[in-house]
Design a protein around this motif. Structure first.
Motif, PDB file in Angstrom:
ATOM      1  N   GLU A  89       0.843  -1.189   0.000  1.00  0.00           N
ATOM      2  CA  GLU A  89       0.000   0.000   0.000  1.00  0.00           C
ATOM      3  C   GLU A  89       0.873   1.231   0.000  1.00  0.00           C
ATOM      4  O   GLU A  89       1.638   1.458   0.938  1.00  0.00           O
ATOM      5  N   MET A  90       0.746   2.078  -1.045  1.00  0.00           N
ATOM      6  CA  MET A  90       1.729   3.132  -1.299  1.00  0.00           C
ATOM      7  C   MET A  90       1.340   4.490  -0.711  1.00  0.00           C
ATOM      8  O   MET A  90       2.033   5.480  -0.941  1.00  0.00           O
ATOM      9  N   THR A  91       0.266   4.562   0.048  1.00  0.00           N
ATOM     10  CA  THR A  91      -0.263   5.875   0.422  1.00  0.00           C
ATOM     11  C   THR A  91       0.565   6.634   1.462  1.00  0.00           C
ATOM     12  O   THR A  91       0.352   7.821   1.670  1.00  0.00           O
ATOM     13  N   SER A 133     -12.814  11.370 -12.302  1.00  0.00           N
ATOM     14  CA  SER A 133     -13.865  11.717 -11.324  1.00  0.00           C
ATOM     15  C   SER A 133     -13.436  11.309  -9.921  1.00  0.00           C
ATOM     16  O   SER A 133     -13.975  11.803  -8.935  1.00  0.00           O
ATOM     17  N   SER A 134     -12.461  10.411  -9.824  1.00  0.00           N
ATOM     18  CA  SER A 134     -11.941   9.988  -8.523  1.00  0.00           C
ATOM     19  C   SER A 134     -10.780  10.885  -8.075  1.00  0.00           C
ATOM     20  O   SER A 134      -9.998  10.494  -7.195  1.00  0.00           O
ATOM     21  N   LEU A 135     -10.676  12.077  -8.647  1.00  0.00           N
ATOM     22  CA  LEU A 135      -9.567  13.016  -8.394  1.00  0.00           C
ATOM     23  C   LEU A 135      -9.250  13.208  -6.902  1.00  0.00           C
ATOM     24  O   LEU A 135      -8.090  13.312  -6.510  1.00  0.00           O
ATOM     25  N   GLY A 141       0.157   7.520  -8.302  1.00  0.00           N
ATOM     26  CA  GLY A 141       0.728   6.215  -8.665  1.00  0.00           C
ATOM     27  C   GLY A 141      -0.320   5.358  -9.372  1.00  0.00           C
ATOM     28  O   GLY A 141      -0.044   4.721 -10.389  1.00  0.00           O
ATOM     29  N   GLY A 142      -1.541   5.362  -8.832  1.00  0.00           N
ATOM     30  CA  GLY A 142      -2.644   4.622  -9.457  1.00  0.00           C
ATOM     31  C   GLY A 142      -3.016   5.245 -10.792  1.00  0.00           C
ATOM     32  O   GLY A 142      -3.272   4.545 -11.772  1.00  0.00           O
ATOM     33  N   ASN A 143      -3.044   6.585 -10.860  1.00  0.00           N
ATOM     34  CA  ASN A 143      -3.403   7.281 -12.115  1.00  0.00           C
ATOM     35  C   ASN A 143      -2.413   6.954 -13.228  1.00  0.00           C
ATOM     36  O   ASN A 143      -2.791   6.702 -14.365  1.00  0.00           O
ATOM     37  N   VAL A 144      -1.104   6.954 -12.880  1.00  0.00           N
ATOM     38  CA  VAL A 144      -0.093   6.659 -13.904  1.00  0.00           C
ATOM     39  C   VAL A 144      -0.189   5.180 -14.300  1.00  0.00           C
ATOM     40  O   VAL A 144      -0.145   4.833 -15.479  1.00  0.00           O
ATOM     41  N   SER A 145      -0.364   4.323 -13.314  1.00  0.00           N
ATOM     42  CA  SER A 145      -0.402   2.884 -13.594  1.00  0.00           C
ATOM     43  C   SER A 145      -1.602   2.482 -14.441  1.00  0.00           C
ATOM     44  O   SER A 145      -1.559   1.496 -15.164  1.00  0.00           O
ATOM     45  N   GLU A 146      -2.710   3.231 -14.290  1.00  0.00           N
ATOM     46  CA  GLU A 146      -3.903   2.937 -15.097  1.00  0.00           C
ATOM     47  C   GLU A 146      -4.008   3.858 -16.302  1.00  0.00           C
ATOM     48  O   GLU A 146      -4.915   3.720 -17.111  1.00  0.00           O
ATOM     49  N   ALA A 148      -4.933   7.127 -16.208  1.00  0.00           N
ATOM     50  CA  ALA A 148      -6.272   7.667 -15.973  1.00  0.00           C
ATOM     51  C   ALA A 148      -6.597   8.805 -16.940  1.00  0.00           C
ATOM     52  O   ALA A 148      -5.728   9.553 -17.377  1.00  0.00           O
ATOM     53  N   GLY A 149      -7.873   8.916 -17.246  1.00  0.00           N
ATOM     54  CA  GLY A 149      -8.364  10.016 -18.085  1.00  0.00           C
ATOM     55  C   GLY A 149      -9.359  10.843 -17.299  1.00  0.00           C
ATOM     56  O   GLY A 149      -9.479  10.687 -16.083  1.00  0.00           O
ATOM     57  N   GLY A 150     -10.078  11.694 -17.997  1.00  0.00           N
ATOM     58  CA  GLY A 150     -11.073  12.523 -17.324  1.00  0.00           C
ATOM     59  C   GLY A 150     -11.693  13.477 -18.327  1.00  0.00           C
ATOM     60  O   GLY A 150     -11.304  13.493 -19.497  1.00  0.00           O
ATOM     61  N   GLU A 199      -0.043  -1.007 -14.905  1.00  0.00           N
ATOM     62  CA  GLU A 199      -0.912  -1.589 -13.863  1.00  0.00           C
ATOM     63  C   GLU A 199      -0.150  -2.390 -12.808  1.00  0.00           C
ATOM     64  O   GLU A 199      -0.613  -3.435 -12.348  1.00  0.00           O
ATOM     65  N   GLY A 200       1.026  -1.907 -12.455  1.00  0.00           N
ATOM     66  CA  GLY A 200       1.774  -2.563 -11.375  1.00  0.00           C
ATOM     67  C   GLY A 200       2.368  -3.902 -11.766  1.00  0.00           C
ATOM     68  O   GLY A 200       2.816  -4.665 -10.904  1.00  0.00           O
ATOM     69  N   THR A 201       2.397  -4.222 -13.070  1.00  0.00           N
ATOM     70  CA  THR A 201       2.898  -5.538 -13.488  1.00  0.00           C
ATOM     71  C   THR A 201       4.386  -5.511 -13.836  1.00  0.00           C
ATOM     72  O   THR A 201       4.994  -6.566 -14.007  1.00  0.00           O
ATOM     73  N   VAL A 204       7.397  -1.257  -9.213  1.00  0.00           N
ATOM     74  CA  VAL A 204       6.691  -0.451  -8.213  1.00  0.00           C
ATOM     75  C   VAL A 204       7.135   0.999  -8.424  1.00  0.00           C
ATOM     76  O   VAL A 204       8.322   1.323  -8.255  1.00  0.00           O
ATOM     77  N   ILE A 205       6.230   1.850  -8.816  1.00  0.00           N
ATOM     78  CA  ILE A 205       6.578   3.246  -9.092  1.00  0.00           C
ATOM     79  C   ILE A 205       6.819   3.970  -7.766  1.00  0.00           C
ATOM     80  O   ILE A 205       5.953   3.956  -6.876  1.00  0.00           O
ATOM     81  N   ILE A 206       8.001   4.596  -7.652  1.00  0.00           N
ATOM     82  CA  ILE A 206       8.321   5.276  -6.384  1.00  0.00           C
ATOM     83  C   ILE A 206       8.438   6.786  -6.556  1.00  0.00           C
ATOM     84  O   ILE A 206       8.430   7.519  -5.582  1.00  0.00           O
TER      85      ILE A 206
END
Ligand SMILES: Cc1cc2nc3c(=O)[nH]c(=O)nc-3n(C[C@H](O)[C@H](O)[C@H](O)COP(=O)(O)OP(=O)(O)OC[C@H]3O[C@@H](n4cnc5c(N)ncnc54)[C@H](O)[C@@H]3O)c2cc1C
Length: 464
Positions: A89-91, A133-135, A141-146, A148-150, A199-201, A204-206
């Motif tokens: 968990e990277m938070t 929308s989940s801004l 880290g999740g946005n880059v891994s997925e 994300a758009g908007g 997607e984390g595959t 691990v983005i630091i």
């Protein structure tokens, strides 16, 4: 369960407070925003890059799967630890390391919430445009891994267009650095893009280096209301062909309008077949002109009314409907397939037509909304999984949405990623050679296969 010795090793790195193994914790970390789940064997919360390196080395030594997790808002099963092992968990790694107004870049740790960066950039007159929308919940880290758009993707692009570089820990514990703060680094292939959307595959983005842009001087927001959804969809392709590039061009169908109205009671036009929420931004002279032209296009395409916001407060009111879609949908049925079927912009009207046919054929509610301006539609299929027959109809409808999207030359995912929810269809999009290449790249970067196993190119179920 992990062996006590392994738990001891993990605790020695991050502290016992940041290693969780209680069953109730495992249940919480078994989910994302889909309806799937799988329990990990431990949750580890690293606080620094050195801790990430040490944890990954321990996992590698013990052949333990490592599944990264940001805020867990993924809509494709990405952070679900399919094969058990460790959820990383990277938070805790949530520092904004730099916002540089001269070079217009920011450097952040992966656990920074996207909204925190938006706010920090705004303070120095800059904008970080990707705005899922989940801004306010999701991490960068999740946005880059997925990737994300908007809504702002129409004009500014999606996350991929803003990532200049990353640092990632590979499965052997080494740190790879891609890109830099130069916007236009051409020293070899774009390795940064290998990690963006991975997607984390792969690692691990630091840390992440992101491009920022100046805040536009003015913007104008309008809502166009239509009797027929098809006319709203047609407006999208006509607007994009007109040479004007709106900042946002969001679509909502009647089901979406009615469910948001039932939820908020804000006087939305419940009899409308569809509506568009459109924003244009830039310098004052062109914005006024563009807004006028877009409004004319809407009317020519069949809009019965175009409401132009006169104040920022009025603009916020217009946005409220779009922002409330997710909670409103939740009131309609307990389960959903929230898709991000994305097609070339000119084919948005065709996709809408096809989805309406699928809805009729399987008699399941499918909400049609999304970032129509960049072809990124969100056909959202609602059902109750306790009703077996209804669930089967929803699954058949989902299958057809995927197939139609690919037939139109589109992609399974404009922003939510593949994870394992869409993995059965990935080969149909990439072709066999592309699929094998994906597998070879993963094997080369993560030879022991510990990083987020079972996802994307390593889905173990049946492929379509
Ligand atoms: C209500 C709602 C609205 C949404 N709206 C949008 C939208 O408009 N646009 C959009 O694109 N998405 C949207 N999403 C989906 C989701 O918010 C995005 O995919 C987001 O990028 C996920 O970020 P997260 O921090 O929650 O990551 P998580 O869900 O925790 O993880 C996502 C993936 O990233 C990987 N990961 C996380 N951190 C790292 C790291 N440091 N290193 C390597 N891999 C990592 C995980 O392993 C996983 O595969 C929405 C979701 C919800 C619930």
């Amino acid at each position: 369960m992990l062996k006590p010795d392994v738990i001891k090793e993990l605790s020695a790195v991050v502290g016992a407070d940041h290693v969780m193994t209680a069953n109730e914790d495992m249940i919480i970390y078994s989910n994302d925003a889909t309806m799937f789940n799988a329990k990990p064997e431990a949750i580890v919360q690293p606080g620094s890059r050195d801790e990430v390196v040490e944890i990954v080395k321990i996992a590698d030594r013990h052949h333990l799967p490592v599944t990264c997790r940001g805020a867990g808002t993924c809509l494709s099963g990405g952070p679900i630890p399919l094969k058990g092992g460790i959820v990383l968990e990277m938070t805790r790694m949530n520092r904004i390391l730099k916002v540089d107004p001269v070079n217009k870049v920011a450097v952040v740790e992966p656990g920074v919430i996207a909204f925190a960066l938006t706010t920090a950039a705004n303070k120095v007159g800059l904008l970080y445009p990707p705005d899922p929308s989940s801004l306010k919940e999701s991490t960068l880290g999740g946005n880059v891994s997925e990737c994300a758009g908007g809504p702002k993707g129409v004009k500014y692009g999606i996350t991929r267009n803003f990532v200049l570089g990353v640092e990632a820990v590979l499965s052997d514990g080494s740190i790879v650095k891609t890109g830099n703060e130069v916007d236009g680094d051409m020293a070899g292939p774009d390795w940064t893009m290998l990690f963006t959307g991975s997607e984390g595959t792969l690692g691990v983005i630091i840390s992440i280096t992101l491009r920022l842009v100046p805040i536009p001087a003015v913007k104008k927001t309008m809502m166009a209301i239509y009797d027929r959804l098809e006319d709203a969809a047609k407006t999208v392709s006509v607007t994009m062909a007109s040479g004007i590039i709106p900042t946002t061009l969001e679509i909502m169908d009647n089901l979406s309008i009615v469910s948001v109205e039932n939820y908020l009671k804000i006087g939305l036009p419940v009899k409308a077949g569809g509506l568009l929420l459109i924003e244009v931004d830039g310098v004052e002279s062109t914005v006024e002109e563009d807004a006028k032209r877009v409004s004319e296009i809407c009317k020519k395409c069949g809009a019965s009314e175009v409401k132009m916001a006169k104040t920022p407060a009025e603009a916020e009111e217009l946005w409220l409907a779009r922002r409330s879609i997710n909670p409103a949908f939740g009131q309609v049925a307990p389960c959903k397939f929230a898709e991000d079927a994305t097609v070339p912009r000119s084919l948005v009207p065709v996709l809408v037509e096809k989805v309406l046919e699928i809805q009729k054929k399987y008699d399941v509610p499918i909400f049609i909304c999304g970032h129509a301006g960049d072809g990124n539609m969100h056909p959202t299929i609602m059902f109750d999984k306790r009703n077996k027959e209804q669930k089967e109809r929803a699954e058949k409808a989902l299958h057809e949405v995927h197939i139609v999207t690919l037939e139109l030359g589109g992609t399974l995912s404009g922003e939510h990623g593949i994870g394992f929810a869409k993995a059965p269809y990935l080969r149909a999009e990439t072709g066999l050679a592309g699929y094998k290449l994906g597998q070879e790249i993963k094997k080369a970067v993560d030879p022991t296969g510990i990083l987020n196993p079972g996802k994307m190119f390593f889905y173990e179920g049946e492929l379509h």
